[in-house]
Design a protein around this motif. Structure first.
Motif, PDB file in Angstrom:
ATOM      1  N   ARG A   1      12.963  43.308 -19.031  1.00  0.00           N
ATOM      2  CA  ARG A   1      13.115  44.542 -19.770  1.00  0.00           C
ATOM      3  C   ARG A   1      11.759  45.209 -19.905  1.00  0.00           C
ATOM      4  NH1 ARG A   1      14.656  44.816 -26.063  1.00  0.00           N
ATOM      5  NH2 ARG A   1      15.137  47.033 -26.179  1.00  0.00           N
TER       6      ARG A   1
ATOM      7  N   TYR B   1      23.718  49.173 -18.968  1.00  0.00           N
ATOM      8  CA  TYR B   1      24.282  48.121 -19.810  1.00  0.00           C
ATOM      9  C   TYR B   1      24.227  48.541 -21.262  1.00  0.00           C
ATOM     10  CZ  TYR B   1      24.392  44.607 -16.114  1.00  0.00           C
ATOM     11  OH  TYR B   1      24.685  43.901 -14.980  1.00  0.00           O
TER      12      TYR B   1
ATOM     13  N   ILE C   1      23.836  46.974 -24.583  1.00  0.00           N
ATOM     14  CA  ILE C   1      23.387  45.669 -25.079  1.00  0.00           C
ATOM     15  C   ILE C   1      24.302  45.164 -26.186  1.00  0.00           C
ATOM     16  CG2 ILE C   1      21.522  44.452 -26.286  1.00  0.00           C
ATOM     17  CD1 ILE C   1      19.564  46.195 -24.700  1.00  0.00           C
TER      18      ILE C   1
ATOM     19  N   THR D   1      27.489  44.248 -24.103  1.00  0.00           N
ATOM     20  CA  THR D   1      27.158  43.720 -22.769  1.00  0.00           C
ATOM     21  C   THR D   1      27.993  44.359 -21.664  1.00  0.00           C
ATOM     22  OG1 THR D   1      28.565  41.739 -22.687  1.00  0.00           O
ATOM     23  CG2 THR D   1      26.379  41.494 -23.705  1.00  0.00           C
TER      24      THR D   1
ATOM     25  N   VAL E   1      20.608  41.081 -20.569  1.00  0.00           N
ATOM     26  CA  VAL E   1      21.331  41.861 -21.574  1.00  0.00           C
ATOM     27  C   VAL E   1      21.905  40.943 -22.652  1.00  0.00           C
ATOM     28  CG1 VAL E   1      23.400  43.280 -21.926  1.00  0.00           C
ATOM     29  CG2 VAL E   1      21.822  43.793 -20.053  1.00  0.00           C
ATOM     30  N   GLU E   2      22.464  39.813 -22.261  1.00  0.00           N
ATOM     31  CA  GLU E   2      23.020  38.875 -23.240  1.00  0.00           C
ATOM     32  C   GLU E   2      21.933  38.344 -24.175  1.00  0.00           C
ATOM     33  OE1 GLU E   2      24.991  36.208 -20.541  1.00  0.00           O
ATOM     34  OE2 GLU E   2      26.902  37.301 -20.708  1.00  0.00           O
TER      35      GLU E   2
ATOM     36  N   ALA F   1      19.141  39.986 -24.973  1.00  0.00           N
ATOM     37  CA  ALA F   1      18.799  41.115 -25.847  1.00  0.00           C
ATOM     38  C   ALA F   1      19.876  41.301 -26.912  1.00  0.00           C
ATOM     39  CB  ALA F   1      18.631  42.392 -25.018  1.00  0.00           C
ATOM     40  N   GLN F   2      21.136  41.052 -26.548  1.00  0.00           N
ATOM     41  CA  GLN F   2      22.219  41.157 -27.522  1.00  0.00           C
ATOM     42  C   GLN F   2      22.053  40.101 -28.611  1.00  0.00           C
ATOM     43  OE1 GLN F   2      26.111  39.626 -26.518  1.00  0.00           O
ATOM     44  NE2 GLN F   2      27.108  41.434 -27.402  1.00  0.00           N
TER      45      GLN F   2
ATOM     46  N   SER G   1      18.739  43.573 -30.052  1.00  0.00           N
ATOM     47  CA  SER G   1      17.786  44.574 -29.557  1.00  0.00           C
ATOM     48  C   SER G   1      18.508  45.847 -29.149  1.00  0.00           C
ATOM     49  CB  SER G   1      17.002  44.006 -28.374  1.00  0.00           C
ATOM     50  OG  SER G   1      16.259  42.898 -28.739  1.00  0.00           O
ATOM     51  N   TYR G   2      19.201  46.430 -30.077  1.00  0.00           N
ATOM     52  CA  TYR G   2      19.927  47.670 -29.828  1.00  0.00           C
ATOM     53  C   TYR G   2      20.074  48.419 -31.136  1.00  0.00           C
ATOM     54  CZ  TYR G   2      23.845  44.910 -31.636  1.00  0.00           C
ATOM     55  OH  TYR G   2      24.647  44.125 -32.415  1.00  0.00           O
TER      56      TYR G   2
END
Length: 188
Positions: free
Chosen positions: A7, A92, A94, A97, A140-141, A143-144, A148-149
């Motif tokens: 990222r 994506y 986040i 996902t 992405v998973e 960050a989820q 992180s969104y």
């Protein structure tokens, strides 16, 4: 050599989608103004395709709106930019996902940004695409898990003009319509 999907942080300044696409396509994080103009020109040039029903506002109003650096981009803008660059862009979410695919691949952990590969060939057997997509989903998973969104439906905002506390994008839009205030800050 193993590729690593990672990222790269793009400032969350309401133009992050445009700067992210600019980075992925041209390694330039300062493309928002130029890409907003590309989008406005594309929309203005096809009144039938970009009708009020499609845009949610009259074509001319949308063109002025998208040129405002305070406005966010989304699916319409990504679609236009994919055509402009003649590339597939995936995005994506986040929080969920869900993939509606852009990502960066680098030859090694800690490599400088100029080493990032952001455009990939599509092979007939899709082996590279499958590997890249799997790596991107893993990122992405993670960050989820780290949240992180920005949850635009439930984040808390404060109006920078009158200091009113608001919850979610819906309340912020309603407040902006009622008061004309458009300066909001996220807070916890």
């Amino acid at each position: 050599m193993e590729n690593i999907v990672l990222r790269r942080v793009i400032p969350s300044d309401n133009s992050c989608l445009f700067n992210a696409v600019g980075y992925v396509m041209e390694h330039d994080k300062q493309k928002a103004s130029e890409l907003r103009q590309v989008i406005a020109a594309a929309v203005a040039s096809d009144l039938e395709k970009y009708s009020e029903a499609f845009l949610g506002k009259p074509n001319e109003e949308y063109c002025a709106w998208i040129l405002d650096s305070e406005k966010w981009g989304g699916a319409i803008e990504l679609s236009i930019l994919a055509d402009y660059y003649s590339r597939e862009i995936g995005a994506y979410d986040i929080q969920t996902t869900r993939c509606d695919l852009y990502g960066q691949v680098t030859p090694m952990e800690g490599a400088p940004e100029e080493f990032d590969q952001t455009i990939f060939p599509v092979l007939q057997d899709r082996t590279i695409g499958t590997v890249i997509e799997g790596c991107a989903l893993k990122l992405v998973e993670e960050a989820q898990r780290k949240r992180s969104y920005t949850d635009t439906a439930n984040f808390t905002l404060r109006c920078g003009v009158c200091q009113t506390g608001l919850k979610g994008q819906k309340e912020a839009v309603e407040h902006a319509r009622a008061t004309g205030h458009v300066n909001f800050q996220e807070y916890s």
